[in-house]
Scaffold this motif. Sequence first.
Motif, mmCIF file in Angstrom:
data_model
loop_
_atom_site.group_PDB
_atom_site.id
_atom_site.type_symbol
_atom_site.label_atom_id
_atom_site.label_comp_id
_atom_site.label_asym_id
_atom_site.label_seq_id
_atom_site.Cartn_x
_atom_site.Cartn_y
_atom_site.Cartn_z
ATOM 1 N N ARG A 1 0.835 -1.207 0.000
ATOM 2 C CA ARG A 1 0.000 0.000 0.000
ATOM 3 C C ARG A 1 0.874 1.262 0.000
ATOM 4 O O ARG A 1 0.641 2.198 -0.762
ATOM 5 N N ARG B 1 -13.350 -3.196 -7.816
ATOM 6 C CA ARG B 1 -13.092 -2.539 -6.529
ATOM 7 C C ARG B 1 -12.078 -1.403 -6.695
ATOM 8 O O ARG B 1 -11.412 -1.008 -5.744
ATOM 9 N N HIS C 1 -9.219 -1.503 -7.871
ATOM 10 C CA HIS C 1 -7.905 -1.972 -7.408
ATOM 11 C C HIS C 1 -7.530 -3.211 -8.222
ATOM 12 O O HIS C 1 -7.797 -4.342 -7.809
ATOM 13 N N ALA D 1 -16.581 -14.589 -6.638
ATOM 14 C CA ALA D 1 -17.225 -13.740 -5.638
ATOM 15 C C ALA D 1 -18.737 -13.942 -5.711
ATOM 16 O O ALA D 1 -19.233 -14.731 -6.519
ATOM 17 N N VAL E 1 -13.605 -11.132 -8.558
ATOM 18 C CA VAL E 1 -12.916 -9.955 -8.027
ATOM 19 C C VAL E 1 -11.423 -10.211 -8.171
ATOM 20 O O VAL E 1 -10.983 -11.364 -8.167
ATOM 21 N N PHE F 1 -7.778 -10.913 -7.112
ATOM 22 C CA PHE F 1 -7.322 -11.650 -5.938
ATOM 23 C C PHE F 1 -6.837 -10.712 -4.835
ATOM 24 O O PHE F 1 -7.101 -10.929 -3.674
ATOM 25 N N GLU F 2 -6.131 -9.657 -5.213
ATOM 26 C CA GLU F 2 -5.598 -8.742 -4.202
ATOM 27 C C GLU F 2 -6.703 -7.833 -3.686
ATOM 28 O O GLU F 2 -7.353 -7.123 -4.439
ATOM 29 N N ASP F 3 -6.892 -7.856 -2.381
ATOM 30 C CA ASP F 3 -7.896 -7.043 -1.709
ATOM 31 C C ASP F 3 -7.354 -5.623 -1.539
ATOM 32 O O ASP F 3 -6.239 -5.444 -1.056
ATOM 33 N N PRO F 4 -8.133 -4.598 -1.891
ATOM 34 C CA PRO F 4 -7.640 -3.232 -1.736
ATOM 35 C C PRO F 4 -7.483 -2.797 -0.280
ATOM 36 O O PRO F 4 -6.720 -1.888 0.017
ATOM 37 N N ASP F 5 -8.202 -3.436 0.626
ATOM 38 C CA ASP F 5 -8.135 -3.101 2.053
ATOM 39 C C ASP F 5 -7.918 -4.359 2.882
ATOM 40 O O ASP F 5 -8.813 -4.789 3.618
ATOM 41 N N PRO F 6 -6.726 -4.960 2.800
ATOM 42 C CA PRO F 6 -6.511 -6.208 3.530
ATOM 43 C C PRO F 6 -6.498 -5.991 5.041
ATOM 44 O O PRO F 6 -6.109 -4.927 5.528
ATOM 45 N N THR F 7 -6.966 -7.000 5.757
ATOM 46 C CA THR F 7 -6.899 -6.981 7.217
ATOM 47 C C THR F 7 -5.504 -7.442 7.615
ATOM 48 O O THR F 7 -5.060 -8.508 7.207
#
Length: 174
Positions: free
Chosen positions: A20, A135, A137, A154, A160, A162-168
């Motif tokens: 990020r 998303r 991203h 999804a 979607v 694979f890479e989440d724009p807001d990973p935990t």
Amino acid sequence: MTQPSAPYVIGIDTDAATLREADHLLEALAAELDLPEGVFGCTHLVRDGRPRVALSLAAEREPVLRTARDRLTAQGYEVRDGAPDEVGRAVLYPGAGALTGTLTLAELLARSAIDRVTVLGTPGEPDPDMRLVTREHVRPQWQNGRLVLSAMPAAGGTLVPFEDPDPTPCCADH
């Protein structure tokens, strides 16, 4: 589309600790340097004694990168010829800005430099009419000289990236 045909690539060493942070740095540098649309900007994980995320810029014309090299060096960045590795994660690439909302895979491929989409857990090529929820991203990676987006199934029969724009963050609840 494959990686730029001319071998004009520079690598930029950074102190970015996360993808990020590296994304934001790459986007800020691209705006500051006023890079043209056709430039590729990638992130690269560096796993040496000082783990970090390095950047690369690739262009079809050398003068674009000569100017970028001079300005980045003047700002204190270590800049060298070539990318840190062959599998960069693309943040800046032709058409990236047009990949918003929900698109069919055919639209995604037609609008951008992405060559191929793979879907985790499924063999073969996905149907070009499948819908991808971007998303805003979309981060494809270079694989064997081709820009490939990994997607996953999804809700509602869509895909979607694979890479989440807001990973935990790992262990966020500990």
